[in-house]
Scaffold this motif. Structure first.
Motif, mmCIF file in Angstrom:
data_model
loop_
_atom_site.group_PDB
_atom_site.id
_atom_site.type_symbol
_atom_site.label_atom_id
_atom_site.label_comp_id
_atom_site.label_asym_id
_atom_site.label_seq_id
_atom_site.Cartn_x
_atom_site.Cartn_y
_atom_site.Cartn_z
ATOM 1 N N ILE A 219 11.848 14.108 66.306
ATOM 2 C CA ILE A 219 11.075 12.818 66.100
ATOM 3 C C ILE A 219 10.239 12.593 65.092
ATOM 4 C CG2 ILE A 219 9.730 11.172 67.534
ATOM 5 C CD1 ILE A 219 10.285 12.871 69.995
ATOM 6 N N PRO A 220 11.058 11.791 64.209
ATOM 7 C CA PRO A 220 10.199 11.670 62.848
ATOM 8 C C PRO A 220 9.223 10.521 63.174
ATOM 9 C CG PRO A 220 12.445 11.227 62.470
ATOM 10 C CD PRO A 220 12.165 11.500 64.043
ATOM 11 N N ALA A 221 7.649 10.712 62.729
ATOM 12 C CA ALA A 221 6.712 9.864 63.355
ATOM 13 C C ALA A 221 5.723 9.985 61.942
ATOM 14 C CB ALA A 221 6.016 10.168 64.720
ATOM 15 N N ALA A 222 6.138 9.956 60.989
ATOM 16 C CA ALA A 222 5.374 10.099 59.733
ATOM 17 C C ALA A 222 5.323 9.045 58.984
ATOM 18 C CB ALA A 222 5.527 11.464 58.993
ATOM 19 N N GLY A 223 5.776 7.726 59.309
ATOM 20 C CA GLY A 223 6.032 6.643 58.511
ATOM 21 C C GLY A 223 4.382 5.823 58.281
ATOM 22 N N LEU A 224 4.368 4.958 57.708
ATOM 23 C CA LEU A 224 2.977 4.334 57.431
ATOM 24 C C LEU A 224 2.702 3.221 58.435
ATOM 25 C CD1 LEU A 224 2.644 4.592 53.692
ATOM 26 C CD2 LEU A 224 1.795 6.126 55.318
ATOM 27 N N GLY A 225 3.792 2.549 58.928
ATOM 28 C CA GLY A 225 3.856 1.426 59.848
ATOM 29 C C GLY A 225 3.280 0.392 59.366
ATOM 30 N N THR A 226 3.415 -0.034 58.061
ATOM 31 C CA THR A 226 2.981 -1.267 57.344
ATOM 32 C C THR A 226 3.275 -2.476 57.917
ATOM 33 O OG1 THR A 226 4.566 -1.154 55.844
ATOM 34 C CG2 THR A 226 2.667 -0.149 54.912
ATOM 35 N N ARG A 227 4.604 -2.528 58.812
ATOM 36 C CA ARG A 227 4.678 -3.854 59.408
ATOM 37 C C ARG A 227 3.953 -4.240 60.397
ATOM 38 N NH1 ARG A 227 10.364 -2.543 60.449
ATOM 39 N NH2 ARG A 227 9.561 -0.452 60.555
ATOM 40 N N VAL A 228 3.033 -3.241 60.964
ATOM 41 C CA VAL A 228 2.113 -3.634 62.362
ATOM 42 C C VAL A 228 0.738 -3.430 61.802
ATOM 43 C CG1 VAL A 228 2.377 -2.941 64.638
ATOM 44 C CG2 VAL A 228 4.249 -2.399 63.320
ATOM 45 N N PRO B 32 -1.551 5.775 65.032
ATOM 46 C CA PRO B 32 -0.179 5.761 64.828
ATOM 47 C C PRO B 32 0.525 4.836 65.662
ATOM 48 C CG PRO B 32 -1.298 7.923 65.650
ATOM 49 C CD PRO B 32 -2.106 6.717 65.805
ATOM 50 N N LYS B 33 1.546 3.954 64.989
ATOM 51 C CA LYS B 33 2.639 3.110 65.756
ATOM 52 C C LYS B 33 2.961 3.609 66.949
ATOM 53 C CE LYS B 33 6.339 3.149 62.566
ATOM 54 N NZ LYS B 33 7.311 2.390 61.680
ATOM 55 N N GLU B 34 3.229 5.070 66.886
ATOM 56 C CA GLU B 34 4.179 5.687 67.981
ATOM 57 C C GLU B 34 3.100 5.686 69.461
ATOM 58 O OE1 GLU B 34 3.671 6.952 65.080
ATOM 59 O OE2 GLU B 34 5.702 6.731 64.201
ATOM 60 N N ARG C 158 3.710 18.602 59.467
ATOM 61 C CA ARG C 158 3.447 17.601 58.772
ATOM 62 C C ARG C 158 4.464 17.331 57.494
ATOM 63 N NH1 ARG C 158 -2.808 16.264 58.336
ATOM 64 N NH2 ARG C 158 -3.306 16.582 60.545
ATOM 65 N N GLN C 159 4.607 16.023 57.494
ATOM 66 C CA GLN C 159 5.367 15.487 56.240
ATOM 67 C C GLN C 159 4.210 15.354 55.036
ATOM 68 O OE1 GLN C 159 7.212 11.902 56.512
ATOM 69 N NE2 GLN C 159 8.632 12.287 54.589
ATOM 70 N N LYS C 160 4.065 15.973 54.268
ATOM 71 C CA LYS C 160 2.730 15.861 53.356
ATOM 72 C C LYS C 160 2.868 14.808 52.374
ATOM 73 C CE LYS C 160 1.749 20.678 53.810
ATOM 74 N NZ LYS C 160 3.197 21.218 54.633
ATOM 75 N N ARG D 30 7.920 10.181 51.760
ATOM 76 C CA ARG D 30 8.910 10.143 51.031
ATOM 77 C C ARG D 30 10.112 9.891 51.601
ATOM 78 N NH1 ARG D 30 9.409 15.486 47.661
ATOM 79 N NH2 ARG D 30 10.988 14.113 46.623
ATOM 80 N N GLY D 31 10.330 9.302 52.796
ATOM 81 C CA GLY D 31 11.376 8.765 53.504
ATOM 82 C C GLY D 31 11.769 9.441 54.657
ATOM 83 N N LEU D 32 12.576 8.963 55.651
ATOM 84 C CA LEU D 32 13.074 9.434 56.590
ATOM 85 C C LEU D 32 13.903 10.701 56.350
ATOM 86 C CD1 LEU D 32 13.459 9.248 59.810
ATOM 87 C CD2 LEU D 32 15.329 7.627 59.573
ATOM 88 N N TYR E 70 14.389 8.281 66.233
ATOM 89 C CA TYR E 70 13.243 7.748 65.554
ATOM 90 C C TYR E 70 12.149 7.384 66.115
ATOM 91 C CZ TYR E 70 17.586 7.138 62.292
ATOM 92 O OH TYR E 70 18.480 7.503 61.550
ATOM 93 N N GLY E 71 11.020 7.720 65.601
ATOM 94 C CA GLY E 71 9.820 7.573 66.464
ATOM 95 C C GLY E 71 9.361 6.363 66.658
ATOM 96 N N ASP E 72 10.124 5.295 66.218
ATOM 97 C CA ASP E 72 9.505 3.800 66.248
ATOM 98 C C ASP E 72 10.671 3.058 67.185
ATOM 99 O OD1 ASP E 72 11.144 3.715 64.250
ATOM 100 O OD2 ASP E 72 9.903 2.540 62.962
HETATM 101 P P1 UTP Z 1 10.371 3.333 59.009
HETATM 102 O O1 UTP Z 1 10.699 2.847 57.482
HETATM 103 O O2 UTP Z 1 10.770 2.139 60.057
HETATM 104 O O3 UTP Z 1 8.882 3.587 59.029
HETATM 105 O O4 UTP Z 1 10.996 4.554 59.360
HETATM 106 P P2 UTP Z 1 7.577 2.991 58.482
HETATM 107 O O5 UTP Z 1 7.317 3.609 56.868
HETATM 108 O O6 UTP Z 1 6.731 3.490 59.405
HETATM 109 O O7 UTP Z 1 7.632 1.615 58.502
HETATM 110 P P3 UTP Z 1 6.934 0.203 57.632
HETATM 111 O O8 UTP Z 1 8.199 -0.308 56.922
HETATM 112 O O9 UTP Z 1 5.872 1.047 56.762
HETATM 113 O O10 UTP Z 1 6.214 -0.550 58.865
HETATM 114 C C1 UTP Z 1 11.605 5.034 60.427
HETATM 115 C C2 UTP Z 1 11.146 6.180 61.124
HETATM 116 O O11 UTP Z 1 11.005 7.178 60.066
HETATM 117 C C3 UTP Z 1 9.869 7.839 60.362
HETATM 118 C C4 UTP Z 1 8.888 6.826 60.768
HETATM 119 O O12 UTP Z 1 7.669 7.233 61.470
HETATM 120 C C5 UTP Z 1 9.971 5.982 61.644
HETATM 121 O O13 UTP Z 1 9.838 6.639 62.788
HETATM 122 N N1 UTP Z 1 9.473 8.031 58.739
HETATM 123 C C6 UTP Z 1 9.552 7.179 57.741
HETATM 124 C C7 UTP Z 1 8.929 9.269 58.518
HETATM 125 O O14 UTP Z 1 8.573 10.067 59.425
HETATM 126 N N2 UTP Z 1 8.596 9.564 57.284
HETATM 127 C C8 UTP Z 1 8.556 8.663 56.109
HETATM 128 O O15 UTP Z 1 8.415 9.263 55.202
HETATM 129 C C9 UTP Z 1 9.328 7.626 56.469
#
Ligand code: UTP
Length: 291
Positions: free
Chosen positions: A9-18, A26-28, A104-106, A109-111, A131-133
């Motif tokens: 379950i990738p949950a390391a995004g920044l969640g900038t849209r929320v 964490p958005k998760e 941890r994804q340090k 750098r993307g999914l 996908y974690g979201d």
């Molecule tokens: P998103 O692009 O929707 O996540 O990635 P994000 O970066 O949190 O979103 P915004 O655009 O900033 O709002 C889809 C999935 O991939 C994970 C996110 O956590 C989400 O579950 N992800 C994305 C990672 O784990 N690492 C990353 O470097 C990018």
């Protein structure tokens, strides 16, 4: 055929849209009525036969680890009172759903880069990615539908749905040919296509099952859309090399990465909730009269 028993379950995004909700949270962990989004996802994996789950986190996501841990003080407070017995069981059960690991994804750098952090955990087995979201709610767990397709065809599997022509430029677009019912072969795909590059309105939404060869492909995948290492680009190589299977899964999908998706999830889950469903329905009907 090796059984699919591991999930990532990738949950390391920044969640900038929320933002600002996700500034420190964490958005998760955003709740859908009374459970955080990631719990729905772990429950779906477990119902699909997954026993071992790796959650990819980053700085500031410690709350996710805490949620799947025991909380002795809270358990002590709930125990001994008959009316709190069910809640006590529910709280404890969360920590026993599966073997849950964290890495941890340090750098963000993307999914694709996030999934590549799972290589040693996966150790040469086929695995599911949730996908974690993306929360998917349905009778037949979406992840399980994909695992059945993997077991039938022995190829990587994509969870797909048709989306609108406007939406597809924000997602991925797949080249598909029908097999039967809701199953298709997929031989090509593109991430965030410009309107002239759209292959079909089928897009990968939130779930896939991958063979371990994906890791060597990810190692060779250069940054793509947004300068990030895209899982779609690696899956595109896999689809062109050996073909993949797309499953138009059943179940309602909620995008917890955007504000409207969060509200849709809350409203629909609340309407079916055993405790508040009836009252919430009555409330919504009243509100609807004023719209
Ligand atoms: P998103 O692009 O929707 O996540 O990635 P994000 O970066 O949190 O979103 P915004 O655009 O900033 O709002 C889809 C999935 O991939 C994970 C996110 O956590 C989400 O579950 N992800 C994305 C990672 O784990 N690492 C990353 O470097 C990018």
């Amino acid at each position: 055929m090796q059984k699919v028993r591991k999930a990532v379950i990738p949950a390391a995004g920044l969640g900038t849209r929320v933002l600002p909700a996700t500034k420190s949270m964490p958005k998760e962990m955003l709740p859908i009525v009374d459970k955080p989004a990631i719990q729905y996802i772990v429950e779906e994996a477990v119902r699909s036969g997954i026993t071992d789950i790796l959650i990819i986190t980053n700085r500031g996501k410690g709350l996710i680890e805490d949620h799947f841990d025991r909380v002795p003080e809270l358990e002590a407070r709930l125990s001994g009172s008959p009316e709190k017995e069910a809640m006590l069981k529910e709280v404890i059960d969360i920590s026993h759903m599966a073997n849950i690991y964290f890495v941890r994804q340090k750098e963000t750098r993307g999914l694709g880069h996030a999934v590549n952090c799972a290589r040693s955990f996966i150790n040469g087995e086929p695995f599911a990615v949730l996908y974690g979201d993306d929360v998917i709610i349905g009778e037949d767990p979406a992840c399980g539908q994909l695992i059945r397709a993997y077991e039938e065809f022995g190829k990587g599997v994509l969870g797909v749905k048709e989306v609108s022509a406007e939406a597809i430029t924000k997602y991925s677009s797949l080249k598909v040919d029908p097999i039967r019912d809701n199953l298709y072969t997929c031989t090509d795909m593109i991430e965030k296509p410009t309107p002239d590059k759209i292959l079909s309105l089928f897009s990968i939404l939130g779930r896939c099952v991958l063979p371990p060869e994906i890791f060597d492909i990810l190692d060779q995948t250069p940054p793509g859309a947004g300068g990030e290492i895209q899982l779609t680009d690696a899956m595109c190589t896999l689809a062109r090399q050996q073909g993949m299977v797309a499953v138009d899964f059943t179940g309602n999908r909620y995008d917890m990465g955007n504000k409207l998706g969060i509200m849709q999830a809350s409203v629909e889950v609340a309407l079916n909730h055993p405790q508040i469903g009836a009252d919430f329905r009555a409330y919504l009907k009243e509100i609807a009269k004023t719209l």
